[in-house]
Design a protein around this motif. Structure first.
Motif, PDB file in Angstrom:
ATOM      1  N   TYR A 113     -12.450 -35.667   8.506  1.00 32.73           N
ATOM      2  CA  TYR A 113     -12.089 -34.930   9.714  1.00 32.73           C
ATOM      3  C   TYR A 113     -13.071 -33.785   9.912  1.00 32.73           C
ATOM      4  CZ  TYR A 113     -10.270 -31.137   6.808  1.00 32.73           C
ATOM      5  OH  TYR A 113     -10.161 -30.107   5.914  1.00 32.73           O
ATOM      6  N   THR A 114     -13.060 -33.219  11.127  1.00 31.23           N
ATOM      7  CA  THR A 114     -13.865 -32.047  11.451  1.00 31.23           C
ATOM      8  C   THR A 114     -12.947 -30.970  11.999  1.00 31.23           C
ATOM      9  OG1 THR A 114     -15.820 -33.391  11.969  1.00 31.23           O
ATOM     10  CG2 THR A 114     -15.764 -31.152  12.855  1.00 31.23           C
ATOM     11  N   LEU A 115     -13.102 -29.753  11.504  1.00 35.74           N
ATOM     12  CA  LEU A 115     -12.331 -28.617  12.001  1.00 35.74           C
ATOM     13  C   LEU A 115     -13.315 -27.607  12.569  1.00 35.74           C
ATOM     14  CD1 LEU A 115      -9.554 -27.293  12.315  1.00 35.74           C
ATOM     15  CD2 LEU A 115      -9.895 -26.227  10.072  1.00 35.74           C
ATOM     16  N   ASN A 116     -13.283 -27.459  13.889  1.00 37.55           N
ATOM     17  CA  ASN A 116     -14.156 -26.520  14.590  1.00 37.55           C
ATOM     18  C   ASN A 116     -13.291 -25.426  15.196  1.00 37.55           C
ATOM     19  OD1 ASN A 116     -16.171 -25.202  15.942  1.00 37.55           O
ATOM     20  ND2 ASN A 116     -16.653 -26.870  17.356  1.00 37.55           N
ATOM     21  N   ASP A 144      -5.547 -29.419  19.078  1.00 41.57           N
ATOM     22  CA  ASP A 144      -5.936 -28.024  19.272  1.00 41.57           C
ATOM     23  C   ASP A 144      -4.755 -27.147  18.870  1.00 41.57           C
ATOM     24  OD1 ASP A 144      -7.009 -25.612  19.989  1.00 41.57           O
ATOM     25  OD2 ASP A 144      -6.926 -25.943  22.142  1.00 41.57           O
ATOM     26  N   GLU A 204      -3.120 -32.127  22.422  1.00 48.49           N
ATOM     27  CA  GLU A 204      -3.511 -33.215  21.532  1.00 48.49           C
ATOM     28  C   GLU A 204      -3.810 -34.454  22.344  1.00 48.49           C
ATOM     29  OE1 GLU A 204      -0.204 -35.555  22.511  1.00 48.49           O
ATOM     30  OE2 GLU A 204      -1.673 -36.158  20.991  1.00 48.49           O
ATOM     31  N   LEU A 257      -9.161 -29.673  15.607  1.00 51.75           N
ATOM     32  CA  LEU A 257      -9.364 -30.699  14.582  1.00 51.75           C
ATOM     33  C   LEU A 257      -9.585 -32.045  15.252  1.00 51.75           C
ATOM     34  CD1 LEU A 257      -7.586 -31.293  11.269  1.00 51.75           C
ATOM     35  CD2 LEU A 257      -7.463 -33.113  12.960  1.00 51.75           C
ATOM     36  N   THR A 258     -10.584 -32.792  14.780  1.00 54.58           N
ATOM     37  CA  THR A 258     -10.846 -34.140  15.294  1.00 54.58           C
ATOM     38  C   THR A 258     -11.096 -35.093  14.134  1.00 54.58           C
ATOM     39  OG1 THR A 258     -13.222 -33.672  15.532  1.00 54.58           O
ATOM     40  CG2 THR A 258     -11.833 -33.329  17.476  1.00 54.58           C
ATOM     41  N   THR A 262     -10.105 -23.830  15.952  1.00 55.74           N
ATOM     42  CA  THR A 262      -8.713 -24.311  15.989  1.00 55.74           C
ATOM     43  C   THR A 262      -8.608 -25.791  16.320  1.00 55.74           C
ATOM     44  OG1 THR A 262      -8.462 -23.719  18.331  1.00 55.74           O
ATOM     45  CG2 THR A 262      -7.891 -22.031  16.695  1.00 55.74           C
ATOM     46  N   THR A 281      -7.512 -35.837  18.504  1.00 54.06           N
ATOM     47  CA  THR A 281      -7.866 -34.430  18.673  1.00 54.06           C
ATOM     48  C   THR A 281      -6.603 -33.584  18.697  1.00 54.06           C
ATOM     49  OG1 THR A 281      -9.817 -35.027  19.989  1.00 54.06           O
ATOM     50  CG2 THR A 281      -9.058 -32.741  20.122  1.00 54.06           C
ATOM     51  N   VAL A 307      -6.310 -21.113  13.429  1.00 49.71           N
ATOM     52  CA  VAL A 307      -7.049 -21.940  12.480  1.00 49.71           C
ATOM     53  C   VAL A 307      -6.105 -22.361  11.357  1.00 49.71           C
ATOM     54  CG1 VAL A 307      -8.984 -22.059  10.891  1.00 49.71           C
ATOM     55  CG2 VAL A 307      -9.193 -20.751  13.013  1.00 49.71           C
TER      56      VAL A 307
END
Length: 209
Positions: free
Chosen positions: A132-135, A48, A32, A139-140, A137, A46, A52
């Motif tokens: 937020y964005t989850l790509n 990780d 993080e 998250l940002t 695993t 961020t 997921v």
């Protein structure tokens, strides 16, 4: 008797495998960070995870399957939880626990503790929210420093994560800062000034010649 003994060994083996599988399935934060851009006065968070996360599955008590919270201490000191009460030094709480409500991350005041506002978790009033964005695993999300109660970009925080409201782990850390770079207008200004100086120098040489 031999058959029963073998059967008990097989059952024990399956039980052990099930236990290991459950342990491996627990939500974990691999890494993080919280990085401040001094030009924009924004902080990029961020996380990780090891898997997921599911922010929309709820149990009978309206708790998310996976969730997290940031406890922000604007003075930048560690440990974050200190004093009496232990949360007295906190300015802000960033609640990933409320993603299921409106699909965003809510930012709340810490005080007054015991708020009866729906979904507050007992923390203070709502200050704002950010997307937020989850790509996979990772998250940002970004938030203005002012929204998280900081002014100089040097803050400390504790990140905690949970499964159906049960504590799974935490990390204490301090914000990092990106290297400040000139704005584009400043760069263009420098280039224009350099070109002007070069032109004047060439003109002077031609005059002298």
């Amino acid at each position: 008797m031999a058959f029963l003994k073998k059967l008990s060994i097989v059952i024990a083996a399956f039980t052990a495998l099930e236990t290991v599988g459950t342990a491996q399935a627990a939500l974990v934060v691999n890494s993080e960070s919280a990085v401040v851009n001094p030009n924009t006065q924004q902080v990029l968070f961020t996380i990780d995870f090891n898997e997921v996360p599911n922010f929309f599955l709820l149990d009978a008590y309206n708790r998310q399957a996976d969730s997290f919270q940031y406890f922000i201490e604007a003075d930048g000191e560690l440990p974050v939880f200190r004093g009496s009460p232990y949360y007295s030094q906190l300015e802000t709480i960033v609640r990933g626990e409320e993603i299921h409500v409106a699909g965003d991350i809510r930012v709340r005041n810490v005080f007054p503790i015991g708020s009866d506002e729906p979904n507050s978790g007992g923390w203070g009033s709502l200050r704002g929210s950010v997307p937020y964005t989850l790509n996979g695993t990772v998250l940002t999300f970004s938030a203005p420093l002012q929204l998280i109660g900081d002014s100089d970009g040097l803050f400390s925080y504790r990140l905690e994560w949970y499964e159906f409201g049960e504590f799974r782990g935490s990390k204490d850390n301090k914000s990092a800062t990106t290297q400040s770079v000139p704005e584009h207008t400043s760069i263009f200004g420098i280039l224009a000034f350099g070109a002007l100086c070069t032109g004047l120098l060439l003109k002077r040489k031609q005059t002298l010649a």
